[in-house]
Design an enzyme around this catalytic site. Structure first.
Site, PDB file in Angstrom:
ATOM      1  N   CYS A  78     -13.963  68.228 -11.372  1.00  0.00           N
ATOM      2  CA  CYS A  78     -13.174  69.225 -10.657  1.00  0.00           C
ATOM      3  C   CYS A  78     -13.524  69.212  -9.169  1.00  0.00           C
ATOM      4  O   CYS A  78     -13.405  68.204  -8.510  1.00  0.00           O
ATOM      5  CB  CYS A  78     -13.377  70.597 -11.306  1.00  0.00           C
ATOM      6  SG  CYS A  78     -12.113  71.800 -10.924  1.00  0.00           S
ATOM      7  N   HIS A  79     -13.966  70.337  -8.622  1.00  0.00           N
ATOM      8  CA  HIS A  79     -14.337  70.424  -7.212  1.00  0.00           C
ATOM      9  C   HIS A  79     -15.735  69.868  -6.951  1.00  0.00           C
ATOM     10  O   HIS A  79     -16.178  69.806  -5.806  1.00  0.00           O
ATOM     11  CB  HIS A  79     -14.244  71.870  -6.722  1.00  0.00           C
ATOM     12  CG  HIS A  79     -12.837  72.342  -6.550  1.00  0.00           C
ATOM     13  ND1 HIS A  79     -12.030  72.668  -7.615  1.00  0.00           N
ATOM     14  CD2 HIS A  79     -12.090  72.528  -5.438  1.00  0.00           C
ATOM     15  CE1 HIS A  79     -10.847  73.048  -7.166  1.00  0.00           C
ATOM     16  NE2 HIS A  79     -10.849  72.967  -5.852  1.00  0.00           N
TER      17      HIS A  79
END
Length: 175
Positions: free
Chosen positions: A109-110
């Site tokens: 994800c991030h």
């Protein structure tokens, strides 16, 4: 294949304020289940960090006391945590050390923000949250919209729904 293919392997997972709960806990538990010894390191040792959804995680150690030579792999969960940790030169140096040693770096994800800021994604095939797609491309990575992408020593995924694929490939790469 053994039920514990990661026996004698050590894995470092980063934690900080507002980490993505599932992206830390799912890999941590899967890695332990596979036989790995897991250390969770945050800016402070013994501190309780709250995830985005409120799930607590107490860090085992301080990031600035971690040495790549002690570990076989690094996991970088997402959430809002990576945006703050990527501003810490100690974190970036640690990621570069893992990369220089060709040890697995798994970001979901991030979490990709940290390897981006460490400068280790140039020319690497990766995926990540659609929200950081432009950041990945601007860092010189080859972005792919896929549940998991493995390239050299990097394992990347987009979101919590991709965790089964992410963990399967991370365990394979570490075995």
């Amino acid at each position: 294949m053994s039920d514990t293919p990661l026996t004698d392997k050590t894995v470092l997972i980063l934690v900080g304020d507002i980490y993505e709960d599932l992206e830390l806990w799912y890999p941590k538990l899967r890695l332990i289940e596979a036989g790995a010894s897991v250390t969770v390191a945050g800016p402070e040792a013994g501190r309780c960090y709250a995830g985005k959804n409120g799930y607590p995680c107490v860090s085992d150690a301080r990031i600035d006391e971690m040495d790549e030579a002690t570990f076989d792999a690094l996991v970088v969960p997402g959430g809002f945590m990576p945006d703050k940790l990527r501003r810490d030169c100690v974190v970036l140096d640690l990621v570069r050390a893992f990369n220089d040693a060709k040890k697995p770096i798994a970001a979901i994800c991030h979490g990709g923000w940290i390897p981006i800021s460490a400068g280790v994604y140039r020319g690497i095939n990766v995926t990540g949250s659609p929200g950081i797609k432009d950041d990945l491309i601007n860092a010189g990575a080859n972005y792919q919209d896929a549940a998991v992408v493995v390239d050299q020593n990097h394992v990347t995924s987009r979101r919590p729904d991709d965790l089964p694929d992410f963990c399967r490939e991370l365990i394979k790469l570490c075995s």
